[in-house]
Enzyme design. Structure first.
Site, mmCIF file in Angstrom:
data_model
loop_
_atom_site.group_PDB
_atom_site.id
_atom_site.type_symbol
_atom_site.label_atom_id
_atom_site.label_comp_id
_atom_site.label_asym_id
_atom_site.label_seq_id
_atom_site.Cartn_x
_atom_site.Cartn_y
_atom_site.Cartn_z
ATOM 1 N N ARG A 229 55.443 49.914 48.254
ATOM 2 C CA ARG A 229 56.872 49.588 48.226
ATOM 3 C C ARG A 229 57.136 48.097 48.402
ATOM 4 O O ARG A 229 58.268 47.651 48.261
ATOM 5 C CB ARG A 229 57.618 50.369 49.323
ATOM 6 C CG ARG A 229 57.979 51.787 48.898
ATOM 7 C CD ARG A 229 58.922 52.431 49.889
ATOM 8 N NE ARG A 229 58.261 52.716 51.158
ATOM 9 C CZ ARG A 229 57.595 53.850 51.409
ATOM 10 N NH1 ARG A 229 57.499 54.780 50.494
ATOM 11 N NH2 ARG A 229 57.030 54.040 52.581
ATOM 12 N N ASP A 276 32.338 31.784 46.246
ATOM 13 C CA ASP A 276 32.837 31.290 47.544
ATOM 14 C C ASP A 276 31.668 31.145 48.517
ATOM 15 O O ASP A 276 31.783 31.440 49.708
ATOM 16 C CB ASP A 276 33.929 32.205 48.119
ATOM 17 C CG ASP A 276 34.770 31.512 49.193
ATOM 18 O OD1 ASP A 276 34.472 30.349 49.540
ATOM 19 O OD2 ASP A 276 35.725 32.133 49.685
HETATM 20 ZN ZN LIG Z 1 36.368 29.043 49.998
#
Ligand SMILES: [Zn+2]
Length: 384
Positions: A229, A276
Site C-alpha cells: 500500500r 559493491d
Molecule cells: Zn558501496
C-alpha cells in the site's frame, strides 16, 4: 600492429548465442568475428570456453586487500589486477564519504591511473569516479560514515575533486535539503545520478525523475522496501517507467529468488549487476579493518560488530554466475554485467559487447571460472 586471434570460442553475441567461432583483434579493436579470421600473430585456443564482453563494475570499493579511499595508486592497481583475474575489464572506483583531504588523494590516484595503459599493468581499466554519498540520508547510511556527510550547496559540490576525464557517478538521497536542485545541477554537468542511501518517498522520487534521475543504487538495500500500500523507493523503482537499477548480486544483500523475480519484473535491459565489493574481497574468511571498523567475513558475508552487512566480497564473475544459476541465459547475464552498465555510463558504443569495431575488452568463462581476460586487445590473465 599486433594481432590476437581467439579461436574455438563459444560466443555471446548481441543478437544470438552461436556455435564456436574465432575473434580477431588488431591492436585494441575487434576486427572480425566468424569462421576463419586469419591466424597470424598471437593465437589463443579457447577450447570452447564462452567468450563474453568483459564485466564492468560500477560500484566497487576495492578488493584483494586494497581500498579505493585508503590505498592510493598502488591499491587501485592491486584491486584492478584482482578484478581483471575475475573477468572485470572496467570499473568505477567507488568512494565512501571521507575527509576532503582523503578525497583529494584518492581522486589524484584515480587520475594518475587513468593516464596509464591498463593492459600494461594487467589491471582493469578505471573509468572515472563514483561518489557514494556525501549527500545521503543519515537514516539510511548502511556502512557509510555519517560524520563525513555534507549538506548540499553549490560550494560543497564544487569542492568534490574530480578526475579531468571519465565518468562521474553519484549516489545521493533526493530528499536531502536542496536534493532536487542538486540532481539538476549534476545532470546538466554530465554526471550519472543514482538514488541510494535514501528514504525518499515516491512523490520525492517523481520530482527527482523530473529533474533527471533515472537510476537507483543497490536496489532494495539502504532504501524503503516494498509494501503493497506504500510505494517506497523499491516499489517506485519497479513501477516507474524509464527507471533502471543496479543490484548487488551476491545472494546475501537480496535473496536470490527475489533478485531473479525483480530482474524479470523490471526487465533485463533495466538491470545492472554490481559487486559493491570491499577491500576484503578475494581474501577469504577472517577479520579485516575497513573504513575504521572491524569487519568479519564469514560464509561469504561481510558484517560489522553490530551485524550490519557491510559491502560484499564477491566479484562480477560471481554475480554473473549467480544470475546464470537463477535461470538467466548467458546473453541475459552478460547484458546485465557488461552492456547495461556501459549503457548507463554512456560508453556502450566503444565497449561492452562482442562486435566488430569495439574495444577488445573480453573475458572467457568456463564452468564458473574466468579462464582468460583481454583488456585493450592484450591478454592480461590466462588460466586456460
Ligand atoms: Zn558501496
Amino acid at each position: 600492429m599486433t594481432t590476437l586471434t581467439l579461436t574455438n570460442a563459444g560466443l555471446v553475441l548481441p543478437s544470438t548465442s552461436g556455435g564456436r567461432a574465432s575473434v580477431r583483434i588488431e591492436d585494441s579493436v575487434i576486427t572480425a568475428i566468424g569462421g576463419i579470421v586469419g591466424n597470424d600473430g598471437e593465437v589463443v585456443d579457447l577450447e570452447g570456453s564462452l567468450l563474453l564482453p568483459g564485466f564492468i563494475d560500477i560500484h566497487c570499493h576495492g578488493a584483494a586487500g586494497a581500498d579505493v579511499n585508503e590505498d592510493g595508486l598502488d591499491g587501485l592497481i592491486e584491486a584492478g589486477r584482482h578484478l581483471a583475474r575475475n573477468g572485470v575489464t572496467s570499473w568505477v572506483p567507488t568512494l565512501v564519504p571521507d575527509s576532503k583531504e582523503n578525497y583529494l588523494k584518492a581522486v589524484e590516484a584515480i587520475e594518475e591511473l587513468m593516464r596509464e595503459d591498463p593492459a600494461e599493468l594487467g589491471a582493469a581499466r578505471v573509468l572515472g569516479v563514483h561518489y557514494e554519498g556525501v549527500f545521503a540520508n543519515e537514516n539510511r547510511c548502511g556502512a557509510l560514515r555519517t560524520e563525513y556527510f555534507l549538506k548540499y550547496s553549490e560550494e560543497a559540490l564544487a569542492d568534490l575533486p574530480l578526475p579531468s576525464k571519465g565518468v562521474k557517478l553519484m549516489t545521493l538521497a533526493p530528499e536531502v535539503e536542496g536534493g532536487i536542485d542538486l540532481i539538476k545541477e549534476l545532470v546538466s554537468a554530465g554526471w550519472v545520478v543514482s538514488a541510494g542511501h535514501t528514504s525518499a518517498t515516491a512523490e520525492v522520487l517523481d520530482e527527482a525523475f523530473a529533474a533527471g534521475l533515472r537510476h537507483l543504487t543497490h536496489f532494495f538495500n539502504a532504501m524503503d522496501g516494498i509494501h503493497h500500500r506504500t510505494l517506497g523507493a523499491a516499489g517506485w523503482g519497479l513501477a516507474k517507467e524509464g527507471v533502471s537499477f543496479d543490484i548487488i548480486a551476491d545472494g546475501h544483500h537480496v535473496h536470490p529468488s527475489l533478485l531473479a523475480a525483480v530482474t524479470r519484473a523490471r526487465g533485463i535491459d533495466n538491470v545492472v549487476l554490481i559487486s559493491d565489493s570491499i577491500s576484503a574481497a578475494g581474501l577469504g574468511e577472517g577479520e579485516f579493518a575497513v573504513w575504521g571498523k572491524k569487519i568479519t567475513v564469514s560464509e561469504g558475508i561481510a558484517t560489522d560488530a553490530l551485524g550490519t552487512i557491510s559491502g560484499s566480497v564477491i566479484s562480477m564473475r560471481d554475480a554473473f554466475n549467480l544470475m546464470f544459476r537463477k535461470g538467466f541465459s548467458f546473453d541475459e547475464a552478460s547484458a546485465m554485467a557488461s552492456l547495461n552498465p556501459a549503457g548507463l555510463l554512456g560508453i556502450d558504443r566503444e565497449t561492452s559487447s562482442l562486435e566488430v569495431n569495439k574495444t577488445a575488452d573480453l573475458a572467457a568463462w568456463r564452468e564458473g571460472e574466468v579462464v582468460l581476460t583481454v583488456i585493450g586487445g592484450k591478454v592480461v590473465h590466462n588460466a586456460l
